[in-house]
Design a protein around this motif. Structure first.
Motif, PDB file in Angstrom:
ATOM      1  N   LEU A  17       0.822  -1.198   0.000  1.00 44.43           N
ATOM      2  CA  LEU A  17       0.000   0.000   0.000  1.00 44.43           C
ATOM      3  C   LEU A  17       0.862   1.256   0.000  1.00 44.43           C
ATOM      4  O   LEU A  17       0.475   2.285  -0.544  1.00 44.43           O
ATOM      5  CB  LEU A  17      -0.937  -0.011   1.217  1.00 44.43           C
ATOM      6  N   ASN A  18       2.019   1.186   0.660  1.00 44.40           N
ATOM      7  CA  ASN A  18       2.857   2.365   0.815  1.00 44.40           C
ATOM      8  C   ASN A  18       4.010   2.414  -0.174  1.00 44.40           C
ATOM      9  O   ASN A  18       4.841   3.316  -0.115  1.00 44.40           O
ATOM     10  CB  ASN A  18       3.421   2.416   2.240  1.00 44.40           C
ATOM     11  N   ALA A  19       4.101   1.453  -1.083  1.00 45.56           N
ATOM     12  CA  ALA A  19       5.213   1.397  -2.020  1.00 45.56           C
ATOM     13  C   ALA A  19       5.143   2.572  -2.989  1.00 45.56           C
ATOM     14  O   ALA A  19       4.084   3.113  -3.279  1.00 45.56           O
ATOM     15  CB  ALA A  19       5.174   0.087  -2.798  1.00 45.56           C
ATOM     16  N   ALA A  20       6.310   2.967  -3.485  1.00 42.06           N
ATOM     17  CA  ALA A  20       6.360   3.998  -4.510  1.00 42.06           C
ATOM     18  C   ALA A  20       5.763   3.440  -5.795  1.00 42.06           C
ATOM     19  O   ALA A  20       5.832   2.238  -6.064  1.00 42.06           O
ATOM     20  CB  ALA A  20       7.807   4.431  -4.729  1.00 42.06           C
ATOM     21  N   SER A  21       5.185   4.313  -6.602  1.00 42.80           N
ATOM     22  CA  SER A  21       4.545   3.847  -7.826  1.00 42.80           C
ATOM     23  C   SER A  21       4.641   4.903  -8.905  1.00 42.80           C
ATOM     24  O   SER A  21       4.843   6.087  -8.635  1.00 42.80           O
ATOM     25  CB  SER A  21       3.074   3.499  -7.568  1.00 42.80           C
ATOM     26  N   HIS A  45      -5.492  -2.177 -19.849  1.00 45.01           N
ATOM     27  CA  HIS A  45      -4.359  -1.263 -19.810  1.00 45.01           C
ATOM     28  C   HIS A  45      -3.774  -1.219 -18.404  1.00 45.01           C
ATOM     29  O   HIS A  45      -4.489  -0.991 -17.433  1.00 45.01           O
ATOM     30  CB  HIS A  45      -4.817   0.143 -20.225  1.00 45.01           C
ATOM     31  N   LYS A  46      -2.469  -1.445 -18.308  1.00 44.42           N
ATOM     32  CA  LYS A  46      -1.785  -1.358 -17.014  1.00 44.42           C
ATOM     33  C   LYS A  46      -1.273   0.066 -16.861  1.00 44.42           C
ATOM     34  O   LYS A  46      -0.369   0.485 -17.598  1.00 44.42           O
ATOM     35  CB  LYS A  46      -0.625  -2.357 -16.944  1.00 44.42           C
ATOM     36  N   ASP A  47      -1.851   0.807 -15.925  1.00 45.97           N
ATOM     37  CA  ASP A  47      -1.484   2.212 -15.786  1.00 45.97           C
ATOM     38  C   ASP A  47      -0.696   2.520 -14.527  1.00 45.97           C
ATOM     39  O   ASP A  47      -0.321   3.667 -14.301  1.00 45.97           O
ATOM     40  CB  ASP A  47      -2.730   3.097 -15.833  1.00 45.97           C
ATOM     41  N   ASN A  48      -0.403   1.510 -13.708  1.00 47.38           N
ATOM     42  CA  ASN A  48       0.292   1.748 -12.450  1.00 47.38           C
ATOM     43  C   ASN A  48       1.380   0.696 -12.249  1.00 47.38           C
ATOM     44  O   ASN A  48       1.150  -0.488 -12.482  1.00 47.38           O
ATOM     45  CB  ASN A  48      -0.700   1.724 -11.283  1.00 47.38           C
ATOM     46  N   LEU A  49       2.552   1.169 -11.812  1.00 48.84           N
ATOM     47  CA  LEU A  49       3.699   0.280 -11.661  1.00 48.84           C
ATOM     48  C   LEU A  49       4.381   0.539 -10.324  1.00 48.84           C
ATOM     49  O   LEU A  49       4.686   1.683  -9.991  1.00 48.84           O
ATOM     50  CB  LEU A  49       4.688   0.544 -12.798  1.00 48.84           C
ATOM     51  N   ASN A  50       4.597  -0.524  -9.539  1.00 56.11           N
ATOM     52  CA  ASN A  50       5.317  -0.379  -8.277  1.00 56.11           C
ATOM     53  C   ASN A  50       6.813  -0.223  -8.535  1.00 56.11           C
ATOM     54  O   ASN A  50       7.377  -0.884  -9.411  1.00 56.11           O
ATOM     55  CB  ASN A  50       5.069  -1.589  -7.380  1.00 56.11           C
ATOM     56  N   LEU A  51       7.447   0.642  -7.757  1.00 59.83           N
ATOM     57  CA  LEU A  51       8.861   0.928  -7.922  1.00 59.83           C
ATOM     58  C   LEU A  51       9.606   0.696  -6.614  1.00 59.83           C
ATOM     59  O   LEU A  51       9.001   0.663  -5.540  1.00 59.83           O
ATOM     60  CB  LEU A  51       9.056   2.387  -8.360  1.00 59.83           C
ATOM     61  N   VAL A  52      10.914   0.550  -6.726  1.00 53.35           N
ATOM     62  CA  VAL A  52      11.751   0.382  -5.536  1.00 53.35           C
ATOM     63  C   VAL A  52      12.462   1.701  -5.252  1.00 53.35           C
ATOM     64  O   VAL A  52      12.785   2.453  -6.175  1.00 53.35           O
ATOM     65  CB  VAL A  52      12.788  -0.740  -5.751  1.00 53.35           C
ATOM     66  N   ALA A  90      10.985   6.377  -0.986  1.00 52.32           N
ATOM     67  CA  ALA A  90       9.925   5.420  -0.686  1.00 52.32           C
ATOM     68  C   ALA A  90       8.585   6.135  -0.515  1.00 52.32           C
ATOM     69  O   ALA A  90       8.524   7.339  -0.253  1.00 52.32           O
ATOM     70  CB  ALA A  90      10.276   4.642   0.582  1.00 52.32           C
ATOM     71  N   GLU A  91       7.513   5.372  -0.673  1.00 53.24           N
ATOM     72  CA  GLU A  91       6.154   5.836  -0.397  1.00 53.24           C
ATOM     73  C   GLU A  91       5.827   7.131  -1.123  1.00 53.24           C
ATOM     74  O   GLU A  91       5.279   8.076  -0.571  1.00 53.24           O
ATOM     75  CB  GLU A  91       5.966   6.024   1.111  1.00 53.24           C
ATOM     76  N   GLU A  92       6.136   7.188  -2.398  1.00 54.86           N
ATOM     77  CA  GLU A  92       5.860   8.378  -3.192  1.00 54.86           C
ATOM     78  C   GLU A  92       5.133   7.959  -4.457  1.00 54.86           C
ATOM     79  O   GLU A  92       5.379   6.886  -5.005  1.00 54.86           O
ATOM     80  CB  GLU A  92       7.164   9.090  -3.555  1.00 54.86           C
ATOM     81  N   LYS A  93       4.209   8.787  -4.903  1.00 53.90           N
ATOM     82  CA  LYS A  93       3.448   8.504  -6.111  1.00 53.90           C
ATOM     83  C   LYS A  93       3.923   9.427  -7.227  1.00 53.90           C
ATOM     84  O   LYS A  93       3.876  10.653  -7.079  1.00 53.90           O
ATOM     85  CB  LYS A  93       1.947   8.716  -5.872  1.00 53.90           C
ATOM     86  N   TYR A  94       4.372   8.843  -8.318  1.00 54.88           N
ATOM     87  CA  TYR A  94       4.900   9.616  -9.434  1.00 54.88           C
ATOM     88  C   TYR A  94       3.983   9.478 -10.645  1.00 54.88           C
ATOM     89  O   TYR A  94       3.273   8.480 -10.800  1.00 54.88           O
ATOM     90  CB  TYR A  94       6.311   9.146  -9.769  1.00 54.88           C
TER      91      TYR A  94
END
Length: 229
Positions: A17-21, A45-52, A90-94
């Motif tokens: 839930l808190n991962a960057a994306s 359509h995949k519009d969201n991707l989790n990031l490290v 971390a925990e940021e939405k881009y």
């Protein structure tokens, strides 16, 4: 016991839930992130991707179905695959978007020829990033069938997300203030990545026959497909 299970479940879900994306609009397509290819489907359509946290390399493509200036037809417009490289916490939405609005087919083709994008954080602040566009043309269907095709641009972009190789090395640093694509740049022809017909793969067959069809046939098929939903 019930409360304990709820707490454990919450702890297990909290990293996701808190991962960057990274979120992209409908006209863009994820290809890979940090060396991992991303499966795509013509139906979803995949519009969201989790990031490290740290450096991330993401391969994308501009891929849109744009209404033609005359008539009721639509044209598929694709850009070459490109790779963006950026560093995050971390925990940021881009969010990624086109640097300029695309309102018609001519603008879509100009954009596909020279994609310019912006990357912003969750507060709308511009972020610096490096971007590299693959050069050349994807091999056509005949070249793929005869085995005389050149390098696959999508594979190049995917590989660059893992190694930070030639594409990333030649990248230019950009930000949300990047200069938009020029209106007088030469339009590129709509390019559709060819798909090999595979009877065992219904989705591949649909893509294959769509690419073989002319505009009236595509329009008739779309009308039929909508009625089946």
């Amino acid at each position: 016991m019930y409360k304990a299970l709820v707490c454990l479940l919450a702890l297990a879900l909290s990293p996701a839930l808190n991962a960057a994306s990274l979120t992209i609009p409908l006209e863009f397509e994820f290809l890979a992130v940090n060396g991992e290819p991303i499966g795509t489907s013509m139906f979803k359509h995949k519009d969201n991707l989790n990031l490290v946290p740290g450096e991330n390399r993401v391969a994308l493509r501009y891929k849109d179905l744009v209404r033609e200036t005359l008539g009721d037809g639509h044209s598929r417009v694709n850009s070459n695959p490109f790779v963006i490289t950026f560093t995050i916490g971390a925990e940021e939405k881009y969010h990624l978007a086109a640097a300029s609005a695309i309102r018609d087919l001519d603008q879509a083709r100009r954009f596909a020829d020279n994609p310019q994008v912006v990357l912003t954080d969750g507060k709308g602040n511009p972020m610096e990033f490096a971007m590299a566009l693959t050069q050349g043309e994807d091999p056509g269907l005949l070249e793929r069938m005869t085995g005389s095709d050149g390098p696959d641009l999508e594979e190049q972009a995917i590989a660059a997300t893992a190694t930070g190789g030639a594409l990333a090395a030649a990248a230019d640093t950009q930000s949300a203030s990047a200069e938009p694509f020029k209106a007088d740049s030469k339009p590129s022809e709509a390019a559709t990545a060819p798909v090999t017909a595979d009877p065992a793969n219904p989705e591949a067959m649909l893509k294959y026959w769509w690419q073989q069809a002319d505009e009236p046939t595509r329009k008739a098929f779309m009308s039929w497909a909508v009625q089946q939903l």
